[in-house]
Design a protein around this motif. Sequence first.
Motif, PDB file in Angstrom:
ATOM      1  N   SER A  64       0.836  -1.214   0.000  1.00  7.32           N
ATOM      2  CA  SER A  64       0.000   0.000   0.000  1.00  7.32           C
ATOM      3  C   SER A  64       0.859   1.247   0.000  1.00  7.32           C
ATOM      4  O   SER A  64       0.530   2.253  -0.647  1.00  7.32           O
ATOM      5  CB  SER A  64      -0.920   0.018   1.225  1.00  7.32           C
ATOM      6  OG  SER A  64      -1.866  -1.010   1.109  1.00  7.32           O
TER       7      SER A  64
ATOM      8  N   ASP B 223      -5.908  -0.900  -5.083  1.00  7.65           N
ATOM      9  CA  ASP B 223      -5.354  -1.498  -3.871  1.00  7.65           C
ATOM     10  C   ASP B 223      -6.300  -2.573  -3.377  1.00  7.65           C
ATOM     11  O   ASP B 223      -7.346  -2.266  -2.808  1.00  7.65           O
ATOM     12  CB  ASP B 223      -5.146  -0.422  -2.794  1.00  7.65           C
ATOM     13  CG  ASP B 223      -4.301  -0.947  -1.639  1.00  7.65           C
ATOM     14  OD1 ASP B 223      -3.956  -2.145  -1.646  1.00  7.65           O
ATOM     15  OD2 ASP B 223      -4.000  -0.149  -0.727  1.00  7.65           O
ATOM     16  N   GLU B 224      -5.945  -3.821  -3.607  1.00  9.14           N
ATOM     17  CA  GLU B 224      -6.777  -4.965  -3.218  1.00  9.14           C
ATOM     18  C   GLU B 224      -8.244  -4.745  -3.566  1.00  9.14           C
ATOM     19  O   GLU B 224      -9.093  -4.736  -2.692  1.00  9.14           O
ATOM     20  CB  GLU B 224      -6.659  -5.203  -1.700  1.00  9.14           C
ATOM     21  CG  GLU B 224      -5.224  -5.138  -1.239  1.00  9.14           C
ATOM     22  CD  GLU B 224      -4.799  -6.342  -0.423  1.00  9.14           C
ATOM     23  OE1 GLU B 224      -5.528  -7.355  -0.449  1.00  9.14           O
ATOM     24  OE2 GLU B 224      -3.734  -6.271   0.195  1.00  9.14           O
TER      25      GLU B 224
HETATM   26 MG    MG Z   1      -2.240  -2.735   2.242  1.00 10.69          MG
END
Ligand code: MG
Lengths: 818, 234
Positions: free
Chosen positions: B49, B170-171
């Motif tokens: 991240s 992000d994911e």
């Molecule tokens: Mg993360």
Amino acid sequence: MGTAKLTIRSLLRAPVFTAVVILTIALGVGANTAIFTVIESVLLKPLPYPKPEELVGVWHTAPGIALKDLNQSAANHFTYLDENRTFQEIGVWAQLSASVTGKADPEQVRTLNVSHGTLAAIQARPLLGRVFTEHDDQPGSPRTVVLTYGYWQRRFGGERSVIGRRILVDGAAREVIGVLPEAFRFLDSKPQILVPFQFDRGKVLLGSFSQMGVARLKPGVTLEQANADVARMLPMVLEKFPAPPGFNAKLFETARIGPNVRPLEKDLLGDVGGVLWVLMGTVGLVLLIACANVANLLLVRAEARQRELAVRAALGAGAQRIAKDLLTESVILGVAGGTLGLGLAYAGVKALVWLAPAGLPRIDEISIDVPVILFAFAISTLCGILFGLIPVWRYTGRRMDGALRLGSRSFSQGRERHRVQSALVVIQVAMALVLVVGSGLMLRTFWAIQQVPPGFTQPEHVQTLRVSFPEAEVKENERVTRMQEQMLQNLLRIPGVTAASLSSSLTMSGYTNNDLVFAEDHTYALNELPPIRRFKFISPGYFSTLGRKLLAGRDMTWTDVYNRSPVGLISENFAREYWGSPQSAIGKRIREGPKDAWREIIGVVGDERDDGANKKAPAVVYWPLFLDKIFGQTDYAARGASFAIRTDRAGTEGLLKEIQQAIWSVNRNLPLAEVSTLEEIYDKSMARVSFTLVMLGIAGAMALLLGVVGIYGVISYSVTQSKREIGIRSALGATQGQLVSMFVRRGLKLAAAGAALGLVAAAIASRFMESLLFEVQPLDPLTYAGVAGIVVGIAALASYVPSRQVSGTSPLEALRAE
Amino acid sequence: MTESVIQLQSVSKIFVTDEVETHALSNIHLDIRKGEYVSISGPSGCGKSTLLAILGLLDSPSEGTYVLNGHAVHGLKTGERARIRNREIGFIFQAFNLIGDLTVYENVELPLTYRGMPGDERKRRVSEALERVDMAHRIKHFPAQLSGGQQQRVAVARALAGNPAIMLADEPTGNLDSANGEQVMDLLKELHKAGATICMVTHDPRYAGFADRTVHLFDGKLVPEGSHGNAQTA
Ligand SMILES: [Mg+2]
Ligand SMILES: Nc1ncnc2c1ncn2[C@@H]1O[C@H](COP(=O)(O)OP(=O)(O)O)[C@@H](O)[C@H]1O
């Protein structure tokens, strides 16, 4: 029960929250308690006499000469004294002044002149000696005087041997027969000595309503019965007493005098109730705003405790139990705030008494007592319940079970809480706007009054004082006038004095003489009375001393005065009413009574706001100081004289010494009274307006402040609660400026909604202020627009400051996974 | 050879909290070309991240240089960075991050309004983007009225409406069940086929395979190609 203890512990753990809440409530409760203290002491407390409900003011109405309130005359008084069936006691009284001379410097004192019935009606008891009896009222009886406690202490050091001593009052010896107790009060008069009227019944004529009437009703008699009784006796007055020379009784019938017996409180309170109730309403609104603020804070706190509450609900605490805990908290806060508020009220009352206008009656009776304390605790408890109910309603019952599930926030905060908070802020802004409109209208009133020429210029440079010339001291009328001229000459010799003159009644002083004035070129129908005019007796140079313009003709001269020339000046409004213009009034002739001499109008001067800057200027006739054939007398001199001295040195101690010398070098026995500058007189006449302005201003400022705190709080809270939303927007490319303006817009929307609501409410509420306004409409557009602008402007600022906190939020917030 | 959209040179990121230094990223070199679909994988806490935040200009590197579309961006001021985020980067977050008070339409429109784009142009772009994610029929809905998968599709529409140089995710499937997750992955693949440049963080090996290339991170460092099997097991 441990609930209270637990609650207090939890409040102490949040000291900032607790302090802000308590302080807010204290402000609201304090302001209300202070005003309530005044209302309770001034308006609600009964008069300090036995059975005060039996006491009445004996007044009349006279629709025939457009008088709603006509006071009492000797002729009416004697008739009622003899013939009434409804009064236990009846008396007349008047507030006058007299000089007391003797060993010390002469002194002008306030007197209460009474017939014995006045003291009997209020059941006044002496501290020493006795009070007046019927015998003291008889002409020819030995002259007597009763001292008030304060005067007795000051002049006689509280010596009991004072009874039986003689003092010189207006040059005549009077025997001291009694001293009144310290607690003696008579309405709002603050006399130093009391002297009896000694009317000679044989010489009493009709008319001359120059006393006040007071009476005590017989037990069980109603106001209606008393009024009916007076109505029955009114025709008898005309039979019992003769009309003054030149008038006939028929003329009195046209005045259509009727009864107007009313509770004695009215004589004390006048119209002060209007101002006080407006103030009470005003601070009531402030309290509501404070409550809304506190409700908002409690909502935030309840929000923060939502999980705790949810857990407790899950553990089996019923909705009732949780509601009780929440209410306990808010009531504890309310009572704590109320206690502090009571302290603030104590200070506030002190300040109020200090600020209060001269016109506020019973001011020395204002104090915080048991009813006031009960009031403070009642309103603070009520407030506690009121603002406590909002979070209870929001967070108990069916909503509780949702709280646990709502724990995870997948998108920005719920809108519902914002709605409640926003509604509270909208209401706050609306109420604040109402109050600020109120202060705005008062400010405009104040300003409008100041724009009106009061009949003088640069009052700060005019020194005034009053000197009385009692017959016992100066016997002949002409001698009085000669002495007055001599004094003026002496005054003019004082360095720095540019003008000096005198008048029987300076201006705005309350000494008014009013009578019918006939004009030669006007015909009056049989039984028609001309309007009542004010008249004053003046020395030459009076208008130039005050700075008033001569609009037509000329001023009078000392030659006019000593020749007793039949001349006079009138005010512009009188000239316009009768003759259309100042010019055309010159040369016309007027007189006061059918037996008086016709007098020629030699000059017309600008109007004079003699009843106060905010009252209509009366039509005034100015006669010379000394004249003959007036009031049926051969000659007449103004024995009460107010001096006006124009100098830059007005108000200085040095000047006063020189004035004293200038006057006492003519007669050492004449006391100087009512020493003040003309500006002080003007300010005093503005006192009621200034007082209302200051009070509404304070309330308006408090309301604005609380409103600002409200908006600030909501925006600030919404910024901190919107961290994630700010982060998301920032990640999407919103600049700081765009984010700040988003929150400012939020604040402005609330403010605009509040302002719109407030404008409507103000339009309704301002009607209650109508009687306090002067040349300003309750719906004055300038005030409304200006105030709305100010409120929205301040709201923008109150939103902008907390909105800048957005910079404390990083766009990284957006990445935080929940 | 196609041009580079992203070039990272010796990028490090150190967080200092309470006197404790965390070396979240150390000496990262990364090159992403136009039209590439790169996935970043690695165990939790390895710095994925953080890397994405630096790529997305949400955070700046402690050391090293970052060239985005030919411009050095590592030393820019906040306002300038906001402008570049707005124009060059499309974000797709694990938590969807739609704004609850705004409708689907308004959510997609939001980055375009920050750009000061004229209204009709915005309208065209928003409709187009929503059509591409097959959510055009829900424009008046609020996020709370949508399923997770639908919300994420709206978020994808929001990311692509501005026609960014690169889309960062992000994911994106982290909060979705597998059916919905797959749908979103399919959508990204489609966008990639149509020419979009995508950089996606995931620790789900199933989805890493959707990308042209997978970059492995371990303890803040890039793991050389070929040895990623070790890192994956951590
Ligand atoms: Mg993360
Ligand atoms: N704002 C921060 N302050 C301090 N440490 C941080 C911060 N953000 C991330 N970290 C630390 O940096 C490391 C990498 O975190 P992150 O990039 O979130 O990992 P990942 O996304 O791979 O799970 C972790 O050790 C984390 O604790």
